[in-house]
Motif scaffolding. Structure first.
Motif, PDB file in Angstrom:
ATOM      1  N   UNK A 106      29.181  38.733  57.709  1.00  0.00           N
ATOM      2  CA  UNK A 106      29.592  40.128  57.615  1.00  0.00           C
ATOM      3  C   UNK A 106      29.485  40.612  56.183  1.00  0.00           C
ATOM      4  N   UNK A 107      29.271  41.913  55.963  1.00  0.00           N
ATOM      5  CA  UNK A 107      29.173  42.436  54.599  1.00  0.00           C
ATOM      6  C   UNK A 107      30.460  42.220  53.819  1.00  0.00           C
ATOM      7  N   UNK A 108      30.331  42.245  52.501  1.00  0.00           N
ATOM      8  CA  UNK A 108      31.514  42.128  51.651  1.00  0.00           C
ATOM      9  C   UNK A 108      32.504  43.233  51.994  1.00  0.00           C
ATOM     10  N   UNK A 109      33.771  42.898  51.995  1.00  0.00           N
ATOM     11  CA  UNK A 109      34.796  43.870  52.314  1.00  0.00           C
ATOM     12  C   UNK A 109      35.219  43.846  53.769  1.00  0.00           C
ATOM     13  N   UNK A 110      34.474  43.107  54.612  1.00  0.00           N
ATOM     14  CA  UNK A 110      34.834  43.025  56.028  1.00  0.00           C
ATOM     15  C   UNK A 110      36.178  42.330  56.182  1.00  0.00           C
ATOM     16  N   UNK A 111      36.339  41.200  55.496  1.00  0.00           N
ATOM     17  CA  UNK A 111      37.586  40.449  55.543  1.00  0.00           C
ATOM     18  C   UNK A 111      38.341  40.655  54.233  1.00  0.00           C
ATOM     19  N   UNK A 112      39.615  41.013  54.335  1.00  0.00           N
ATOM     20  CA  UNK A 112      40.461  41.188  53.166  1.00  0.00           C
ATOM     21  C   UNK A 112      41.011  39.823  52.774  1.00  0.00           C
ATOM     22  N   UNK A 113      40.794  39.418  51.538  1.00  0.00           N
ATOM     23  CA  UNK A 113      41.168  38.073  51.117  1.00  0.00           C
ATOM     24  C   UNK A 113      42.654  37.803  51.335  1.00  0.00           C
ATOM     25  N   UNK A 114      43.483  38.790  51.063  1.00  0.00           N
ATOM     26  CA  UNK A 114      44.918  38.580  51.197  1.00  0.00           C
ATOM     27  C   UNK A 114      45.403  38.432  52.623  1.00  0.00           C
ATOM     28  N   UNK A 139      52.629  41.392  58.273  1.00  0.00           N
ATOM     29  CA  UNK A 139      51.903  40.255  58.846  1.00  0.00           C
ATOM     30  C   UNK A 139      50.973  40.665  59.987  1.00  0.00           C
ATOM     31  N   UNK A 140      51.104  41.882  60.502  1.00  0.00           N
ATOM     32  CA  UNK A 140      50.227  42.333  61.576  1.00  0.00           C
ATOM     33  C   UNK A 140      48.857  42.778  61.074  1.00  0.00           C
ATOM     34  N   UNK A 141      48.699  42.879  59.761  1.00  0.00           N
ATOM     35  CA  UNK A 141      47.400  43.230  59.184  1.00  0.00           C
ATOM     36  C   UNK A 141      46.566  41.960  59.068  1.00  0.00           C
ATOM     37  N   UNK A 142      45.827  41.671  60.130  1.00  0.00           N
ATOM     38  CA  UNK A 142      44.965  40.487  60.165  1.00  0.00           C
ATOM     39  C   UNK A 142      43.559  40.918  60.544  1.00  0.00           C
ATOM     40  N   UNK A 143      42.563  40.180  60.070  1.00  0.00           N
ATOM     41  CA  UNK A 143      41.164  40.580  60.236  1.00  0.00           C
ATOM     42  C   UNK A 143      40.407  39.747  61.249  1.00  0.00           C
ATOM     43  N   UNK A 144      41.068  38.790  61.867  1.00  0.00           N
ATOM     44  CA  UNK A 144      40.396  37.893  62.796  1.00  0.00           C
ATOM     45  C   UNK A 144      41.432  37.445  63.811  1.00  0.00           C
ATOM     46  N   UNK A 145      41.073  37.499  65.095  1.00  0.00           N
ATOM     47  CA  UNK A 145      42.014  37.126  66.147  1.00  0.00           C
ATOM     48  C   UNK A 145      41.550  35.849  66.844  1.00  0.00           C
ATOM     49  N   UNK A 146      42.266  34.746  66.691  1.00  0.00           N
ATOM     50  CA  UNK A 146      41.939  33.539  67.459  1.00  0.00           C
ATOM     51  C   UNK A 146      42.181  33.785  68.948  1.00  0.00           C
TER      52      UNK A 146
END
Length: 294
Positions: A106-114, A139-146
């Motif tokens: 994914x392009x840079x910025x897709x996933x937030x490091x924090x 904690x609900x700000x997540x970028x990937x859902x298992x």
């Protein structure tokens, strides 16, 4: 990649009125979700029934790919993308269906490091993904859902992957962008995800998505191309050539981001509509009552 069949895949999103979503694998629900009426996020509930459509990875393959090319390089990424493509094309319970697809980083910025550490600290089977914040729990700000619960960091398979991470040969996590969730989900690599995070690192992620069509690319590219032509035409002076080169690089990055953007995820109507969805949710995730009006 171009996919000819099937028309309806084994792993697919289905939807019903009232912003109701369900991810099915065959006939088995693996994830129920309901978007909030305010469009600020989505409530979800995992059923614990998800199975990766890809075969388990052996350590020998990870090391062979690392010997072929330095992990993280374009050649290494392409090798793993080809591996995943072959597996997904052969899978009866994967998400591929007729159309054009992309599989890559994914392009840079897709996933937030924090947001990465939140996955280990906060990954409930019944939870909420926030889209914009607005007073939602941090904690609900997540970028990937298992799609299944993450294994303990000391589980044997995770420990083996942690060793691969320290050696620098850990394979990527394969994800799938689902627009109705406004989030990628983990297709394959839950334990690799846990291993990278347990080692204080970040996993490499290759995400699958439907490709946008040429008409959409042309429509979105028209304005930046026009503005580029206008800016270049106005350049003069001894450094004009240098500035034109910079403008050209900026345009290329913009066009690449348009071409690489994911298209909307296809969803099929859920048989029986909202009443059937409500009954299925009550049967598979009893007691789950998302506040979809908030």
């Amino acid at each position: 990649m171009r996919v000819e069949t099937p028309v309806k895949p084994g792993l697919r999103m289905e939807c019903a009125d009232g912003r109701r979503l369900v991810l099915l694998q065959g006939t088995t629900p693996v994830l129920f979700a309901r978007q909030r009426a305010t469009h600020r996020g989505v409530h979800y509930a995992r059923t614990g029934r998800y199975a990766s459509p890809l075969a388990p990875l052996r350590a020998e393959r990870a090391r062979a790919f690392a010997e072929f090319a330095v992990p993280g390089t374009e050649e290494w990424t392409e090798r793993w993308a080809a591996h995943a493509e072959a597996g997904l094309r052969a899978a009866a319970d994967g998400p591929l269906h007729t159309g054009e697809w992309r599989l890559g980083p994914r392009p840079n910025g897709w996933f937030v490091d924090g947001n990465w550490p939140k996955l280990l600290a906060h990954d409930p089977d019944r939870g909420h993904l926030t889209w914009f914040g607005y007073g939602d729990p941090v904690e609900d700000a997540r970028d990937l859902l298992p799609l299944r619960s993450l294994s303990p960091v000391e589980a044997p398979r995770v420990r083996a992957y942690r060793r691969q991470y320290r050696e620098g040969v850990l394979p990527p996590v394969f994800a799938w962008w689902i627009s109705g969730l406004d989030s990628p989900v983990v297709l394959d690599g839950h334990d690799r995800l846990t291993a990278a995070l347990a080692e204080g690192g970040r996993p490499r992620v290759l995400a699958l998505s439907r490709a946008v069509d040429a008409a959409w690319v042309e429509l979105c590219a028209a304005r930046p191309v026009r503005e580029y032509v206008e800016r270049v035409a106005a350049l003069d002076g001894s450094d004009a050539g240098f500035r034109v080169a910079n403008e050209s690089r900026r345009l290329a990055e913009t066009l690449r981001s348009i071409t690489d953007s994911p298209d909307l995820t296809r969803a099929w109507p859920y048989p029986g509509g909202a009443p059937a969805w409500d009954a299925a949710a009550a049967a598979h995730v009893p007691g789950w009552a998302p506040d979809a009006d908030g």
